[in-house]
Motif scaffolding. Sequence first.
Motif, PDB file in Angstrom:
ATOM      1  N   LYS A 568       0.854  -1.176   0.000  1.00  0.00           N
ATOM      2  CA  LYS A 568       0.000   0.000   0.000  1.00  0.00           C
ATOM      3  C   LYS A 568       0.899   1.238   0.000  1.00  0.00           C
ATOM      4  N   SER A 569       0.588   2.178  -0.862  1.00  0.00           N
ATOM      5  CA  SER A 569       1.423   3.371  -1.000  1.00  0.00           C
ATOM      6  C   SER A 569       0.611   4.631  -0.766  1.00  0.00           C
ATOM      7  N   PHE A 570       1.256   5.616  -0.177  1.00  0.00           N
ATOM      8  CA  PHE A 570       0.603   6.855   0.207  1.00  0.00           C
ATOM      9  C   PHE A 570       1.521   8.026  -0.140  1.00  0.00           C
ATOM     10  N   ASN A 571       0.935   9.171  -0.280  1.00  0.00           N
ATOM     11  CA  ASN A 571       1.758  10.373  -0.433  1.00  0.00           C
ATOM     12  C   ASN A 571       2.028  10.958   0.945  1.00  0.00           C
ATOM     13  N   ALA A 572       3.089  11.708   1.038  1.00  0.00           N
ATOM     14  CA  ALA A 572       3.440  12.382   2.286  1.00  0.00           C
ATOM     15  C   ALA A 572       4.208  13.641   1.941  1.00  0.00           C
ATOM     16  N   ASN A 573       4.137  14.611   2.816  1.00  0.00           N
ATOM     17  CA  ASN A 573       4.864  15.861   2.608  1.00  0.00           C
ATOM     18  C   ASN A 573       5.705  16.145   3.842  1.00  0.00           C
ATOM     19  N   VAL A 574       7.004  16.240   3.667  1.00  0.00           N
ATOM     20  CA  VAL A 574       7.932  16.518   4.759  1.00  0.00           C
ATOM     21  C   VAL A 574       8.258  18.007   4.739  1.00  0.00           C
ATOM     22  N   THR A 575       7.974  18.666   5.855  1.00  0.00           N
ATOM     23  CA  THR A 575       8.218  20.109   5.938  1.00  0.00           C
ATOM     24  C   THR A 575       9.204  20.475   7.031  1.00  0.00           C
ATOM     25  N   CYS A 592      -6.666 -13.381  20.681  1.00  0.00           N
ATOM     26  CA  CYS A 592      -5.904 -14.523  21.209  1.00  0.00           C
ATOM     27  C   CYS A 592      -5.908 -15.739  20.293  1.00  0.00           C
ATOM     28  N   ILE A 593      -6.023 -15.534  18.979  1.00  0.00           N
ATOM     29  CA  ILE A 593      -5.984 -16.639  18.027  1.00  0.00           C
ATOM     30  C   ILE A 593      -4.784 -16.416  17.111  1.00  0.00           C
ATOM     31  N   PRO A 594      -3.826 -17.321  17.034  1.00  0.00           N
ATOM     32  CA  PRO A 594      -3.790 -18.618  17.711  1.00  0.00           C
ATOM     33  C   PRO A 594      -3.296 -18.575  19.156  1.00  0.00           C
ATOM     34  N   GLY A 595      -2.827 -17.419  19.627  1.00  0.00           N
ATOM     35  CA  GLY A 595      -2.383 -17.322  21.007  1.00  0.00           C
ATOM     36  C   GLY A 595      -2.465 -15.885  21.485  1.00  0.00           C
ATOM     37  N   ASP A 596      -2.242 -15.672  22.780  1.00  0.00           N
ATOM     38  CA  ASP A 596      -2.249 -14.323  23.335  1.00  0.00           C
ATOM     39  C   ASP A 596      -1.237 -13.448  22.599  1.00  0.00           C
ATOM     40  N   GLY A 597      -1.650 -12.231  22.297  1.00  0.00           N
ATOM     41  CA  GLY A 597      -0.742 -11.307  21.631  1.00  0.00           C
ATOM     42  C   GLY A 597      -0.708 -11.441  20.127  1.00  0.00           C
ATOM     43  N   SER A 598      -1.677 -12.150  19.541  1.00  0.00           N
ATOM     44  CA  SER A 598      -1.693 -12.342  18.085  1.00  0.00           C
ATOM     45  C   SER A 598      -2.472 -11.230  17.381  1.00  0.00           C
ATOM     46  N   TYR A 599      -2.535 -10.070  17.946  1.00  0.00           N
ATOM     47  CA  TYR A 599      -3.304  -8.974  17.385  1.00  0.00           C
ATOM     48  C   TYR A 599      -2.397  -7.770  17.185  1.00  0.00           C
ATOM     49  N   GLY A 600      -2.936  -6.718  16.621  1.00  0.00           N
ATOM     50  CA  GLY A 600      -2.206  -5.471  16.492  1.00  0.00           C
ATOM     51  C   GLY A 600      -1.428  -5.355  15.195  1.00  0.00           C
ATOM     52  N   PRO A 601      -0.784  -4.201  14.982  1.00  0.00           N
ATOM     53  CA  PRO A 601      -0.070  -3.938  13.737  1.00  0.00           C
ATOM     54  C   PRO A 601       1.025  -4.954  13.447  1.00  0.00           C
ATOM     55  N   LEU A 602       1.207  -5.207  12.156  1.00  0.00           N
ATOM     56  CA  LEU A 602       2.262  -6.086  11.670  1.00  0.00           C
ATOM     57  C   LEU A 602       2.684  -5.568  10.304  1.00  0.00           C
ATOM     58  N   ILE A 603       3.986  -5.418  10.091  1.00  0.00           N
ATOM     59  CA  ILE A 603       4.484  -4.878   8.824  1.00  0.00           C
ATOM     60  C   ILE A 603       5.738  -5.626   8.405  1.00  0.00           C
ATOM     61  N   SER A 604       5.875  -5.858   7.086  1.00  0.00           N
ATOM     62  CA  SER A 604       6.996  -6.628   6.556  1.00  0.00           C
ATOM     63  C   SER A 604       8.163  -5.752   6.117  1.00  0.00           C
ATOM     64  N   ALA A 605       7.867  -4.608   5.542  1.00  0.00           N
ATOM     65  CA  ALA A 605       8.922  -3.712   5.063  1.00  0.00           C
ATOM     66  C   ALA A 605       8.304  -2.365   4.743  1.00  0.00           C
ATOM     67  N   LEU A 606       9.160  -1.371   4.540  1.00  0.00           N
ATOM     68  CA  LEU A 606       8.678  -0.062   4.105  1.00  0.00           C
ATOM     69  C   LEU A 606       9.778   0.637   3.315  1.00  0.00           C
ATOM     70  N   SER A 607       9.353   1.541   2.449  1.00  0.00           N
ATOM     71  CA  SER A 607      10.311   2.373   1.721  1.00  0.00           C
ATOM     72  C   SER A 607       9.732   3.775   1.590  1.00  0.00           C
ATOM     73  N   VAL A 608      10.620   4.753   1.654  1.00  0.00           N
ATOM     74  CA  VAL A 608      10.261   6.151   1.523  1.00  0.00           C
ATOM     75  C   VAL A 608      11.147   6.745   0.437  1.00  0.00           C
ATOM     76  N   THR A 609      10.520   7.211  -0.630  1.00  0.00           N
ATOM     77  CA  THR A 609      11.278   7.744  -1.758  1.00  0.00           C
ATOM     78  C   THR A 609      10.733   9.106  -2.149  1.00  0.00           C
ATOM     79  N   PRO A 610      11.614  10.009  -2.574  1.00  0.00           N
ATOM     80  CA  PRO A 610      11.144  11.330  -2.993  1.00  0.00           C
ATOM     81  C   PRO A 610      10.325  11.218  -4.268  1.00  0.00           C
ATOM     82  N   GLY A 611       9.310  12.040  -4.368  1.00  0.00           N
ATOM     83  CA  GLY A 611       8.484  11.999  -5.557  1.00  0.00           C
ATOM     84  C   GLY A 611       7.377  13.005  -5.484  1.00  0.00           C
ATOM     85  N   LYS A 612       6.760  13.259  -6.606  1.00  0.00           N
ATOM     86  CA  LYS A 612       5.670  14.212  -6.695  1.00  0.00           C
ATOM     87  C   LYS A 612       4.479  13.731  -5.893  1.00  0.00           C
ATOM     88  N   LEU A 613       3.869  14.626  -5.161  1.00  0.00           N
ATOM     89  CA  LEU A 613       2.677  14.272  -4.413  1.00  0.00           C
ATOM     90  C   LEU A 613       1.589  13.797  -5.366  1.00  0.00           C
TER      91      LEU A 613
END
Length: 619
Positions: A568-575, A592-613
């Motif tokens: 999933k990709s999004f635009n961002a503006n750094v000021t 708690c499926i399959p066990g306690d703590g099996s919820y919440g955010p999970l991410i595999s990788a990310l990249s931030v590159t300059p580009g036009k909004l």
Amino acid sequence: MNSTVKILLSSSGFSHFCFIFLFLFRNSTALVTDANEVKALNSIFQKWNTQPEPGAWNISGEPCSGTATDANASLDDHNPAIKCDCSLENSSTCHITHLKVFQLEITGEIPEELVALQFLIHLEINQNYFYGPLPAFIGNLSRLEFLRVSRNTLSGPLPKELGKLKQLTYLAIASNNFSGTLPPELGFLDKLEKIFIDSSGVRGEIPSTFANLRNMKIMWAYDCALTGKIPEFIGNWNKLTTLRFGGNSLEGPIPSSFSNLTLLEKLQITDLHNVSSSLDFIKNMKNLTYLSLRNALINGSIPSYIGKYKSLQTLDLSFNNLSGQIPSALFSIDPLTQLFLGNNSLSGGLPQQKGVKLQTIDFSYNYLSGSFPKWVTNDVTLNLVGNNFTFDSSNISDFYGLNCLQRYFPCNRNTPRYSHIAINSGGKKFRDYEADDRDIGETSFVVLNSEKWAISNVGFLFTEGGQAFNTLAQNSGTKVINSKTTPPDLYQTSRKSIGSLRYYGLGLENGPYNVSLFFAEIVYEDQDSRKWGSLGRRVFDIYIQGTRRWKDFDISKEAGGVRRAIRKSFNANVTENHLEIHLFWAGKGTCCIPGDGSYGPLISALSVTPGKLCDFFES
């Protein structure tokens, strides 16, 4: 005839003689299970393709044998298991009173043969893969006291016939796919003491008939899409010891009547909407051991009387609108080990007395200032990101990089050094993607030596807290399917959180950027497996630069299944030379499926590159 018998046969002792005779006769006669119940039990287990363990009971002969009638045997000694009672109705017939089938991966519907087990008081068929409705005929099992059908894939509306189970004290329907509202008839179960409806699929307002449930002791009702205001009548459940609301669409304020709940030990109310509350309602809850009011629109100051709650072990008031200083009284609570006050507007410095019991502290995103007291050491797991602390030679080396993560992110400010970031979350360095393989703990932060990027993590186990949690995940199943151009190796590891996970880009050149986030669900099993471990749902929100860009993001749903890659990709503006990517768990999804703590955010990788909004796009 001897004198003893003569006495028993007298007019005053004849009834006693009959009783003794019948008792001896009955115990000399073979006890047999009701034939209709035997037939029903055999049919049920044939449909479920299961059978008892050796030495438990005989499914083809006499079920009420072995441990089924052993008074010293527990229902937990075998699985599947039954228990019988041979003393009912003054006969030589035994009746099945308990039936447990737990986590045996049984697939199928709940069969109508259960109706023949009219003497059941305990029915437990959780953590399987039962589908179809919870049938209305369950209401004919009028003796039921305990009903647990949680962690299956049952669907359809809850039958109103549940209201016929007048003896019911325990009801668990959690983690299913039910639809519709809670039947008002459940409010007729005035003996009910424990109810678990979390992640069950039900929605709508809590019925007004629930005001009758005055014997309620434990209620779990999170991730249910419940709506409306929290009912005032819950404050009349004066036997309540545990209450959990979260991840719903409930509105505040928290009723003032809750001050009557003096027996409460565990209170969790999170993710409220619209109307704010103060903390006045907790003033009489002196038996609390666990208090979580995270993201619940709590305003005002933290009252000092909390310091008198001598049983309190976990206090989470994070993501609210609290202001003022942190009362020094909090640090005098002897058993308190977890303290979460992040993301408020608290000001001032930290109390100087030593917090000898505190092990986990989150004061992130406040307006705390000054230097650290001496009790803040590396022995304490803490997150102080987003404050105004002072750093000098005495403390800057103890918490490396924390100075970079104070408000306004001063490191490399106005002298940008970077324009690109790529991170392999949870994994080793891979091509241009930098390593992110450090288990930083539940409430902590880390800044890379280059001061190029950083991570902040805050959370504790939703069920109880106080347990260890690994913030890294490794794919142990089949390889992730990836039809895109992203290298599949990036999806074999992930970083996860049980609360709030932030990535920061530090010292970035100002301008427009494209932010790409890579996801693959590598914790849950494939739903095609028809195993209860595949029933988990992971739901969280995505924020970029403080703005929510995706609400209720579900990796499996968006990718079309588990172990399927999606970007999933999004635009961002750094000021101001820094970028914040925030993945936030708002109380939704299974816990708690399959066990306690099996919820919440999970991410595999990310990249931030300059580009036009550009507008939001997906690739």
